[in-house]
Design an enzyme around this catalytic site. Structure first.
Site, PDB file in Angstrom:
ATOM      1  N   ARG A  71       0.859  -1.185   0.000  1.00  0.00           N
ATOM      2  CA  ARG A  71       0.000   0.000   0.000  1.00  0.00           C
ATOM      3  C   ARG A  71       0.891   1.230   0.000  1.00  0.00           C
ATOM      4  O   ARG A  71       1.996   1.207   0.554  1.00  0.00           O
ATOM      5  CB  ARG A  71      -0.907   0.023   1.242  1.00  0.00           C
ATOM      6  CG  ARG A  71      -2.048  -0.986   1.206  1.00  0.00           C
ATOM      7  CD  ARG A  71      -3.124  -0.584   0.190  1.00  0.00           C
ATOM      8  NE  ARG A  71      -4.237  -1.512   0.140  1.00  0.00           N
ATOM      9  CZ  ARG A  71      -4.414  -2.446  -0.808  1.00  0.00           C
ATOM     10  NH1 ARG A  71      -3.540  -2.585  -1.773  1.00  0.00           N
ATOM     11  NH2 ARG A  71      -5.483  -3.212  -0.797  1.00  0.00           N
ATOM     12  N   HIS A  84      -1.601   1.212  -9.636  1.00  0.00           N
ATOM     13  CA  HIS A  84      -2.269   0.181  -8.819  1.00  0.00           C
ATOM     14  C   HIS A  84      -2.914  -0.893  -9.696  1.00  0.00           C
ATOM     15  O   HIS A  84      -4.119  -1.160  -9.605  1.00  0.00           O
ATOM     16  CB  HIS A  84      -3.315   0.819  -7.890  1.00  0.00           C
ATOM     17  CG  HIS A  84      -3.689  -0.054  -6.725  1.00  0.00           C
ATOM     18  ND1 HIS A  84      -3.973   0.418  -5.471  1.00  0.00           N
ATOM     19  CD2 HIS A  84      -3.830  -1.404  -6.636  1.00  0.00           C
ATOM     20  CE1 HIS A  84      -4.279  -0.589  -4.669  1.00  0.00           C
ATOM     21  NE2 HIS A  84      -4.197  -1.706  -5.358  1.00  0.00           N
TER      22      HIS A  84
END
Ligand code: NDP
Ligand code: OXD
Length: 308
Positions: free
Chosen positions: A223, A271
């Site tokens: 993350r 992402h």
């Protein structure tokens, strides 16, 4: 008994068909359907609002449509609601492909060759044999172990770090705060595949990255909030870190004026390391609902107090 789905519409149409064909006893509804909130026992969502949760008195399980659950507001979730992250072959395959690509790009000096190409400079770099390249994975969970399995045939010297002790064939395993320094000092390429928790937020900071050998590179697919961005930029400027492949950012999307975008030593992707695959995820979800109804443990159930 119904499952409420509140995510991407295209995937929703595929899931609706699969549920109708294979699990018709579980009603599949989305917010566009007329449904009685009191019949919703399962919620499949990415980031459900506290307001939505408050309307579902019979909710038993919240299923993440992705592998992470850090996006959930756990405080808004009644304590009895179980939380399950997504484990399905599409996510695993995507992650294995992405990390293999990133490790090979770093191992074969693609960042330096890209810089030389843009300067029209012919600059061969001597090859380092794979068995002399040390690759370490932070997070020895479902994805970390799959990635290590895919990297093993290249012959890299592999290591891993996790919260609790693990034993994995061909991988030097380290655990906990006590094992972190020894782990970091042996990583020429460091891959972050940790979940985001209060303990792992900011873990890729000056203090840890400085413990990597000089010239090491990082891959962050965990993350964005694992990484302290300014620390990475200054360690690259100082030459201690040679480059980074980053798939996750904080915030996402990353603002257009962020220094990462144009940095010659940072390769970025938006992402996309892996994505939940609609058909295999529907099968995984149905299998977990059946397990839950049979009183068996669900695959990917999160220990709520632990945060992953
Ligand atoms: P798992 O829950 O299976 O594994 C988590 C691993 O992290 C475990 O090995 C665990 O240790 C370790 N860990 C957790 N906390 C700590 C800590 N404080 N110190 C050391 N180790 C710790 O997760 P997955 O492998 O399924 O997924 C990992 C993450 O990957 C997800 O949470 C998500 O953030 C990210 N992801 C990113 C995607 C992308 O497209 N970029 C796609 C999918 C996932 P232990 O084994 O001891 O419990
Ligand atoms: C996930 C992700 O958690 O896409 O699945 O990051």
């Amino acid at each position: 008994m119904s499952l409420l789905y509140t995510s991407d519409a295209t995937r929703g149409r595929i899931w609706r068909d699969i549920f109708a064909a294979q699990a018709s006893a579980i009603g599949f509804v989305d917010p566009g359907d007329a449904y009685d909130p009191a019949t919703i026992r399962y919620l499949a969502a990415w980031n459900p609002s506290a307001d939505l949760i408050a309307t579902l008195p019979a909710l038993e399980v919240l299923f993440s449509i992705g592998a992470g659950i850090d996006q959930f507001d756990m405080a808004s979730l009644p304590p009895h609601v179980r939380v399950v992250r997504m484990i399905e072959p599409g996510i695993t395959q995507g992650m294995v492909e992405y990390v293999t690509m990133a490790v090979l790009a770093l191992h074969r000096n693609l960042i330096d060759h890209g810089i030389a190409q843009r300067e029209a400079r012919w600059a061969p770099i001597k090859l380092v044999p794979a068995d002399q390249r040390r690759v370490g994975v932070m997070g020895l969970g479902h994805l970390g172990q799959a990635v290590l399995g895919a990297l093993a045939p290249f012959g890299f010297a592999l290591s891993g770090w996790s919260r609790s002790a693990h034993a994995i064939d061909g991988v030097e395993c380290h655990a906990g705060d006590d094992g972190l320094t020894a782990f970091l000092s042996g990583c020429d390429i460091l891959i972050c595949l940790l979940p985001l928790t209060p303990q792992t937020r900011g873990i890729l900071c000056r203090d840890t990255l400085f413990q990597l050998p000089a010239g090491a590179a990082i891959v962050n697919v965990g993350r964005g909030a694992h990484l302290v961005e300014q620390d990475l930029l200054s360690l690259i400027d100082e030459g201690h870190v040679s480059g980074a492949v980053l798939d996750v950012f904080d915030p996402e999307p990353l603002p257009a004026d962020h220094p990462f975008w144009a940095h010659p030593r940072i390769l970025m992707t938006p992402h996309i390391a892996s994505m939940t695959r609609a058909d295999s995820a529907a099968q995984a979800l149905i299998a977990n609902i059946h397990r839950h109804e049979a009183g068996q443990p669900m695959e990917g159930e999160v220990a709520r107090q632990r945060g992953y």
